[in-house]
Design a protein around this motif. Structure first.
Motif, PDB file in Angstrom:
ATOM      1  N   ASN A 178       0.829  -1.197   0.000  1.00  0.00           N
ATOM      2  CA  ASN A 178       0.000   0.000   0.000  1.00  0.00           C
ATOM      3  C   ASN A 178       0.873   1.260   0.000  1.00  0.00           C
ATOM      4  O   ASN A 178       1.693   1.450   0.898  1.00  0.00           O
ATOM      5  CB  ASN A 178      -0.908  -0.028   1.240  1.00  0.00           C
ATOM      6  CG  ASN A 178      -1.993   1.010   1.146  1.00  0.00           C
ATOM      7  OD1 ASN A 178      -2.267   1.513   0.052  1.00  0.00           O
ATOM      8  ND2 ASN A 178      -2.583   1.348   2.282  1.00  0.00           N
ATOM      9  N   GLY A 179       0.722   2.093  -0.975  1.00  0.00           N
ATOM     10  CA  GLY A 179       1.461   3.353  -1.046  1.00  0.00           C
ATOM     11  C   GLY A 179       2.781   3.262  -1.789  1.00  0.00           C
ATOM     12  O   GLY A 179       3.453   4.267  -2.015  1.00  0.00           O
ATOM     13  N   GLU A 181       3.511   2.728  -4.899  1.00  0.00           N
ATOM     14  CA  GLU A 181       3.569   3.410  -6.182  1.00  0.00           C
ATOM     15  C   GLU A 181       3.656   4.927  -6.053  1.00  0.00           C
ATOM     16  O   GLU A 181       4.058   5.628  -6.993  1.00  0.00           O
ATOM     17  CB  GLU A 181       2.350   3.024  -7.040  1.00  0.00           C
ATOM     18  CG  GLU A 181       1.022   3.597  -6.587  1.00  0.00           C
ATOM     19  CD  GLU A 181       0.372   2.772  -5.486  1.00  0.00           C
ATOM     20  OE1 GLU A 181       1.065   1.898  -4.906  1.00  0.00           O
ATOM     21  OE2 GLU A 181      -0.798   3.022  -5.175  1.00  0.00           O
ATOM     22  N   LYS A 182       3.312   5.450  -4.872  1.00  0.00           N
ATOM     23  CA  LYS A 182       3.303   6.907  -4.710  1.00  0.00           C
ATOM     24  C   LYS A 182       4.695   7.454  -4.375  1.00  0.00           C
ATOM     25  O   LYS A 182       4.975   8.621  -4.614  1.00  0.00           O
ATOM     26  CB  LYS A 182       2.313   7.303  -3.610  1.00  0.00           C
ATOM     27  CG  LYS A 182       0.865   7.053  -4.006  1.00  0.00           C
ATOM     28  CD  LYS A 182      -0.068   7.384  -2.874  1.00  0.00           C
ATOM     29  CE  LYS A 182      -1.513   7.049  -3.282  1.00  0.00           C
ATOM     30  NZ  LYS A 182      -2.414   7.129  -2.117  1.00  0.00           N
ATOM     31  N   ILE A 183       5.543   6.588  -3.829  1.00  0.00           N
ATOM     32  CA  ILE A 183       6.844   7.080  -3.358  1.00  0.00           C
ATOM     33  C   ILE A 183       7.673   7.643  -4.508  1.00  0.00           C
ATOM     34  O   ILE A 183       8.289   8.694  -4.394  1.00  0.00           O
ATOM     35  CB  ILE A 183       7.615   5.951  -2.633  1.00  0.00           C
ATOM     36  CG1 ILE A 183       6.830   5.522  -1.396  1.00  0.00           C
ATOM     37  CG2 ILE A 183       9.011   6.426  -2.249  1.00  0.00           C
ATOM     38  CD1 ILE A 183       7.432   4.345  -0.660  1.00  0.00           C
ATOM     39  N   SER A 184       7.699   6.919  -5.621  1.00  0.00           N
ATOM     40  CA  SER A 184       8.510   7.382  -6.764  1.00  0.00           C
ATOM     41  C   SER A 184       7.641   7.770  -7.947  1.00  0.00           C
ATOM     42  O   SER A 184       8.107   7.761  -9.087  1.00  0.00           O
ATOM     43  CB  SER A 184       9.482   6.279  -7.190  1.00  0.00           C
ATOM     44  OG  SER A 184      10.404   6.027  -6.180  1.00  0.00           O
ATOM     45  N   GLY A 185       6.399   8.090  -7.657  1.00  0.00           N
ATOM     46  CA  GLY A 185       5.416   8.296  -8.715  1.00  0.00           C
ATOM     47  C   GLY A 185       5.878   9.130  -9.893  1.00  0.00           C
ATOM     48  O   GLY A 185       5.748   8.730 -11.042  1.00  0.00           O
ATOM     49  N   SER A 186       6.478  10.287  -9.608  1.00  0.00           N
ATOM     50  CA  SER A 186       6.844  11.195 -10.704  1.00  0.00           C
ATOM     51  C   SER A 186       8.133  10.778 -11.408  1.00  0.00           C
ATOM     52  O   SER A 186       8.495  11.357 -12.427  1.00  0.00           O
ATOM     53  CB  SER A 186       6.999  12.606 -10.167  1.00  0.00           C
ATOM     54  OG  SER A 186       8.044  12.634  -9.208  1.00  0.00           O
ATOM     55  N   ASN A 235       7.965   1.642 -14.522  1.00  0.00           N
ATOM     56  CA  ASN A 235       6.727   1.900 -13.776  1.00  0.00           C
ATOM     57  C   ASN A 235       6.852   1.278 -12.392  1.00  0.00           C
ATOM     58  O   ASN A 235       7.868   0.641 -12.073  1.00  0.00           O
ATOM     59  CB  ASN A 235       5.486   1.361 -14.517  1.00  0.00           C
ATOM     60  CG  ASN A 235       5.628  -0.121 -14.842  1.00  0.00           C
ATOM     61  OD1 ASN A 235       6.086  -0.905 -14.001  1.00  0.00           O
ATOM     62  ND2 ASN A 235       5.269  -0.498 -16.059  1.00  0.00           N
ATOM     63  N   GLU A 236       5.819   1.426 -11.567  1.00  0.00           N
ATOM     64  CA  GLU A 236       5.892   0.954 -10.181  1.00  0.00           C
ATOM     65  C   GLU A 236       6.011  -0.575 -10.093  1.00  0.00           C
ATOM     66  O   GLU A 236       6.614  -1.100  -9.160  1.00  0.00           O
ATOM     67  CB  GLU A 236       4.686   1.444  -9.382  1.00  0.00           C
ATOM     68  CG  GLU A 236       3.318   0.952  -9.861  1.00  0.00           C
ATOM     69  CD  GLU A 236       2.713   1.872 -10.924  1.00  0.00           C
ATOM     70  OE1 GLU A 236       3.485   2.511 -11.670  1.00  0.00           O
ATOM     71  OE2 GLU A 236       1.468   1.933 -11.002  1.00  0.00           O
ATOM     72  N   LYS A 343      11.265   2.236   0.352  1.00  0.00           N
ATOM     73  CA  LYS A 343      10.471   1.230  -0.375  1.00  0.00           C
ATOM     74  C   LYS A 343      10.842  -0.191   0.061  1.00  0.00           C
ATOM     75  O   LYS A 343       9.992  -1.074   0.126  1.00  0.00           O
ATOM     76  CB  LYS A 343      10.678   1.400  -1.885  1.00  0.00           C
ATOM     77  CG  LYS A 343       9.957   2.630  -2.425  1.00  0.00           C
ATOM     78  CD  LYS A 343       9.964   2.698  -3.935  1.00  0.00           C
ATOM     79  CE  LYS A 343      11.285   3.136  -4.465  1.00  0.00           C
ATOM     80  NZ  LYS A 343      11.254   3.515  -5.885  1.00  0.00           N
TER      81      LYS A 343
END
Lengths: 378, 490
Positions: A178-179, A181-186, A235-236, A343
Motif C-alpha cells: 500500500n502506497g 507506487e506513490k513514493i517514486s510516482g513522478s 513503472n511501479e 520502499k
C-alpha cells in the motif's frame, strides 16, 4: 407487404438457427488419445513440479510459447533436469526453508507453467529478452543451454529472472504494498527508461567491461531517482520486481553499499579522501596542473618559491573542485538511496505481515547457495 | 404473395436439410485420420532408413556446410551426430564453434499448413544458433552478434525412400536453409575427425606440393579453368572461360572423408554438371564422374584464369565479365568468397607505397652474353626535381635458383646494394634499405607466377620480359593481357 416480408425473413432466420444443429448430433471428431510419457525427464517433472505444485514444466519445443517473430532454440536434454533442480534449490526450497509462511506462500503462488528456452530470445531488432511472466501464470527462463552454476553471472541472471518474474506474480495476485507506487510516482518514465542505462567508466572515460567483454552497468542514474535499476524506472511494477529480485540475488554487503544511504559523516569522509588523494597524487594530470601554474608564474617573473606556491595553490583549487563534484554526486545518490530504503522497508513489512515471509532470511539462504555453487558445493 | 410462398418453401428445405444425422466425409477418411496417416507416412520414411540419413548443414548462405547424420525411430526419437565446425575469427585463428555432438532427442512430425519435422530439444542445429561473429557497427567498430539461423523446425518439402528434402520453417528473407538428406551408410557414422582435417588441409594447401592453383580439366573438352577454395568457410569458386568470358561461380561445399561435395551442383556446359569430387592421394588429384563426364582437378603453378583483382578489399566486382555473387552487407564474411589463393598472391603486393610494378628481365638462354637477368623496379610517386612525378627504374641483378615451367624462385645477388648506388640518377632518392621488404618477397620459396612477353629494344633486337603478376599494382587490370597470354600458351 415489405414489413410482412421482413417478419417472415426474421422468423425463418430464427427457425434456421434453432433447428439447423441438433445438440445431440455427434461431431465426427476423434478425441486424441493421450499417452502418458515415460520419458525420464517428464517423470522427473511430474514428481517434482506437477504433483507438488500443479506446475507444468514446458521443456520440449512447442511454438505456442514463443512468438514466431523471435529467434530461439529449445533446451538441450542434458540441461533440463539440472535447470529444474536449480529452480528448486534457488527458488522453491529457500522459500520453504525460510519459514512456515514461506512454504505456504510458494506452494500457493507457484506459477502453473514454467517454460525453458535454450537460447536467449532474440528480438528482430537485435535486442534480447531475458525472460518474462505472463498474467501471473507462466514464467519463461531463457539461456538454459548455458547452464553452469559456477558461472556467477549466468546463475545470477537466471535467479534475477526467476525472482523478478515471481515478484510480478505476487503483485498481480495481491497488489503492491500500500502506497508503494506513490513514493517514486513522478520518477517513472515508461519506455524512456533506456535513456538511464549507463556503464561504468575509468578515468579516461572508457567503458569498463567484465571478463566476457560485456559492459558493466552503472546504476547511478536510476539510483538517483530512488530505483535500483534503469529498467525499474519503467513503472511501479517493474520497480517493485527489480527491488525484490535485486535484494535477493545481490550479496548483502554489496546491496547495502550500492543501494542504501550513508550518513553525512561518511559522505564527508569520502569527499575528504578525494581531496587528500589529489593533493598527494603524482599522476600526470595533477603534475600538469602544477607545472602549468608554476610556469605561468615563472613567466611573470615570480621567484622560485612563489612559483612553487602558485603550483600548490592550483592543485589545491583543483582538489577542492573535484571534492565538491564528489560531494554533489554522493548527496544526489544518497537522496535516491533514502527513497530505495523506504520502499525496501515497506516491501519487507509487506512480505512479513501478509505472507510470513522474511525477505532477509530468504536472501541469506539464496546467497549462501550462490556462494556454495561457486565453490562447486551443493 | 407467390414470392412469399417460394421463400418459405426454400427456407424450410434449407432448414431441414442443413444437418443430417451423420456427416459424410468428402474423402474416405476424416480430416484427423488423413493428417495422422500423412504424418505416419513421413515418420515411416524417416525411420525406415537402416543407417539413417546424411545431410550437410549450415545456417547461413555465406558459408558452406558440415555433415550431419540422423537416425530416426518410429516412436519419436532421433540420434543426431555432427562433424566439428571450426571457423576462424577475425584474426584468422581457427576456433571450434560447434564440437562434435552426438545427441539423442525426441522429434515430432506434425501437419498444420505444411507437414513439419520438429526437433524438440537442443542439438547441433541450435548450436548454429549460438554462433556469434563480429559484425560491423555504425561507428566503424565491431560487435559480437549472432551469425543467424540455426533451424530446428523444418518443412518436409519432399520425402522419398532415398531422399528427404527439408526446408527451414522460420527462415525469413529469400534464403531458406535447405537440408537434403540422403540415405547414410554404416561407415558414415564413424566420423574420422583427423581424416576430415587432412582432407581440409589437402583442399587448402595441396597434399604434396606447394603449388597454388587447382587447374580443372574436362576429359575430351577444350576447357580452361581453376578452382579456388576457402576451406575454413567451406566455399569454393570455379573460374573458367566460357566463350572468352570469364565465369566465376561460387559454390557452398562440404568436406567429406574422401573429398568434397557441392551443395548445389554446377552446370559447366550442356553435358558437364559436377556435384562431388573424390580425392586421389596417389596422383594428388580430385576427380568427378558425375553425369558420366570425367572432370579432374590437379595442382598447378599455372592458373586457369587470372583476373586481378577478383573482388577487391572493398568488395566491388572487377569488370562486367565477372559473374559472381557478392553480398557486401556481410563483408566480414567475404573471406568466404575470396579464396586463400588470392591472398597468397596478394601478400606480395604489400611493397613500398610508391612501387608501381616490377618487371623481370630474363637472360636469354640462347644468348648468354646478352643482358643479365635483372629485376626492374618501377617507382612512381617520387618527385624528381625539376621534372616532378616521374617513373624511376632501378635494375637489381638476381640469380635464378629454381625454374619450373612458369614458376621460379630468385635470389638477389650480393651486390644488389651496389645496383641502387650505381644508379647515379636515383642514388639520393632510394634508400637501399627500402628494398628489404622486396627482398623478403623475392626470396619467398613459393616463387611467383610469371607473365612472359617479347619486347623489342631500341635497336630492334627482341628480348624476353617477364612480369611478376603477384607484385602488381592493384590498379592494374590484367584480364585482357591474360586472356591473350592464355590463348598463346595453350
Amino acid at each position: 407487404m415489405k414489413i410482412n416480408n421482413k417478419i417472415l425473413f426474421m422468423f425463418l432466420a430464427v427457425l434456421t438457427l434453432f433447428t439447423s444443429c441438433d445438440k445431440d448430433d455427434e461431431l465426427n471428431y476423434e478425441k486424441r488419445e493421450i499417452v502418458e510419457s515415460t520419458d525420464e525427464i517428464d517423470l522427473f517433472m511430474k514428481d517434482h513440479f506437477l504433483d507438488k505444485y500443479n506446475c507444468a514444466i514446458r521443456w520440449k519445443w512447442d511454438d505456442k510459447f514463443v512468438a514466431i517473430d523471435y529467434y530461439v532454440s529449445p533446451p538441450m536434454r542434458e540441461v533440463v533436469i539440472k535447470t529444474a533442480e536449480m529452480v528448486e534449490d534457488f527458488w522453491v526450497n529457500p522459500f520453504i526453508e525460510s519459514s512456515e509462511g514461506g512454504k505456504a506462500f510458494i506452494e500457493k503462488n507457484f506459477p502453473p507453467e514454467i517454460v525453458f528456452i535454450g537460447s536467449e530470445i532474440l528480438n528482430q531488432n537485435g535486442t534480447e529478452t531475458l525472460g518474462f511472466a505472463e498474467a501471473g501464470v507462466r514464467i519463461t527462463l531463457t539461456e538454459v543451454n548455458q547452464f553452469d552454476l559456477k558461472d556467477e553471472k549466468w546463475l545470477k541472471t537466471q535467479l534475477h529472472t526467476i525472482h523478478h518474474e515471481f515478484t510480478h506474480i505476487v503483485h498481480q495476485t495481491y497488489k503492491l504494498p500500500n502506497g508503494f507506487e506513490k513514493i517514486s510516482g513522478s520518477f517513472y518514465s515508461g519506455n524512456s527508461w533506456t535513456t538511464l542505462v549507463d556503464y561504468q567508466k575509468n578515468a579516461k572515460g572508457e567503458v569498463l567491461r567484465d571478463e566476457d567483454g560485456e559492459p558493466i552497468f552503472d546504476h547511478s542514474p536510476a539510483i538517483k531517482r530512488g530505483v535500483t535499476t534503469a529498467y525499474g524506472t519503467t513503472n511501479e511494477f517493474e520497480d517493485f520486481a527489480e527491488l525484490v529480485s535485486n535484494f535477493i540475488i545481490t550479496d548483502a554487503d554489496e546491496f547495502n553499499d550500492t543501494y542504501l544511504p550513508v550518513s553525512d559523516a561518511e559522505i564527508q569522509e569520502a569527499v575528504l579522501k578525494v581531496y587528500n588523494e589529489i593533493i598527494a597524487a603524482t599522476t600526470e594530470e595533477v603534475i600538469t596542473i602544477k607545472m602549468e601554474a608554476f610556469y605561468a608564474a615563472y613567466l611573470e617573473g615570480k621567484s622560485i618559491e612563489e612559483c612553487q606556491a602558485a603550483g600548490d595553490k592550483a592543485v589545491s583549487e583543483y582538489a577542492i573542485k573535484k571534492s565538491v563534484e564528489k560531494s554533489d554526486e554522493l548527496r544526489a545518490l544518497n537522496s535516491g538511496k533514502i527513497i530505495i530504503k523506504e520502499k525496501l522497508e515497506m516491501t519487507k513489512a509487506y512480505y512479513q505481515n501478509n505472507f510470513d515471509v522474511d525477505l532477509e532470511n530468504l536472501r541469506d539462504i539464496v546467497q549462501e547457495r550462490i556462494v556454495n555453487a561457486q565453490k562447486g558445493e551443493e | 404473395m407467390k414470392n412469399i410462398f417460394s421463400f418459405v418453401l426454400l427456407s424450410l428445405v434449407i432448414t431441414f436439410s442443413a444437418c443430417t444425422d451423420e456427416f459424410e466425409n468428402t474423402f474416405d477418411k476424416s480430416l484427423e485420420e488423413r493428417v495422422a496417416e500423412l504424418n505416419t507416412n513421413q515418420v515411416d520414411i524417416l525411420a525406415d532408413a537402416e543407417y539413417g540419413w546424411i545431410g550437410y548443414y549450415s545456417s547461413v548462405e555465406t558459408m558452406g556446410a558440415w555433415p550431419v547424420l540422423m537416425n530416426f525411430t518410429k516412436d519419436g526419437w532421433v540420434k543426431i551426430k555432427n562433424q566439428i565446425v571450426e571457423i576462424p575469427d577475425e584474426y584468422g585463428k581457427l576456433f571450434t564453434v560447434i564440437p562434435g555432438l552426438s545427441n539423442e532427442l525426441s522429434y515430432n512430425v506434425n501437419t498444420t499448413q505444411t507437414t513439419n519435422l520438429v526437433f524438440e530439444s537442443g542439438c547441433v542445429f541450435n548450436a548454429w544458433h549460438a554462433i556469434k561473429v563480429n559484425k560491423p557497427t555504425a561507428n566503424g567498430g565491431s560487435v559480437a552478434a549472432p551469425l543467424g539461423g540455426g533451424e530446428f523446425q523444418f518443412i518436409i518439402k519432399s520425402a522419398k525412400p532415398d531422399c528427404v528434402i527439408l526446408e527451414s520453417l522460420t527462415d525469413k528473407g529469400e534464403f531458406k536453409t535447405e537440408l537434403i538428406l540422403r540415405k547414410a551408410k554404416e561407415e558414415d557414422w564413424f566420423f574420422d575427425q583427423d581424416k576430415t582435417a587432412e582432407m581440409k588441409r589437402v583442399l587448402t594447401d595441396g597434399a604434396t606440393s606447394d603449388k597454388y592453383f587447382r587447374a580443372i580439366s574436362i576429359e575430351g573438352k577444350d576447357f580452361q579453368g581453376h578452382l579456388r577454395v576457402d576451406s575454413d568457410f567451406r566455399m569454393a569458386t570455379f573460374d573458367y572461360l566460357d566463350k572468352d568470358v570469364i565465369k566465376s561461380i561460387p559454390r557452398r561445399i562440404a568436406i567429406t572423408n574422401d573429398g568434397f561435395v557441392l551443395m548445389d551442383s554446377l552446370r559447366i556446359d550442356e553435358t558437364t554438371q559436377v556435384a562431388k569430387f573424390i580425392y586421389n592421394q596417389e596422383n594428388d588429384t580430385y576427380t568427378s564422374e558425375d553425369n558420366g563426364v570425367k572432370t579432374k582437378i590437379e595442382y598447378s603453378n599455372r592458373p586457369g584464369i587470372i583476373y586481378f583483382p577478383f573482388v577487391d578489399e572493398w568488395g566491388t566486382k572487377n569488370g562486367e565479365n565477372v559473374d559472381c555473387t557478392m553480398d557486401y552487407s556481410v563483408w566480414n564474411l567475404y573471406n568466404g568468397i575470396v579464396s586463400n589463393d588470392f591472398y597468397k598472391l596478394c601478400k606480395t603486393v604489400a611493397l613500398s607505397d610508391g612501387l608501381r610494378n616490377i618487371d623481370f628481365y630474363m637472360n636469354n638462354e640462347k644468348n648468354p652474353s646478352g643482358s643479365p637477368t635483372t629485376i626492374t623496379l618501377k617507382y612512381n610517386k617520387l618527385v624528381l626535381p625539376p621534372f616532378g612525378y616521374r617513373n624511376i627504374n632501378v635494375d637489381i641483378p638476381v640469380e635464378v635458383i629454381r625454374k619450373e615451367k612458369t614458376s621460379v624462385t630468385f635470389k638477389l645477388k650480393d651486390d644488389y646494394r651496389k645496383a641502387f648506388e650505381a644508379d647515379i640518377e636515383n642514388v639520393e632518392l632510394i634508400d637501399p634499405e627500402s628494398a628489404s621488404e622486396l627482398i623478403e618477397v623475392l626470396t619467398d620459396e613459393q616463387g611467383f607466377y610469371l607473365l612472359p612477353d617479347i619486347y623489342q629494344s631500341g635497336s630492334g633486337e627482341p628480348y624476353q620480359v617477364v612480369l611478376l603478376i603477384s607484385v602488381a599494382n592493384p590498379e592494374i587490370r590484367f584480364v585482357t593481357e591474360y586472356l591473350e597470354f592464355l590463348k598463346s600458351t595453350k
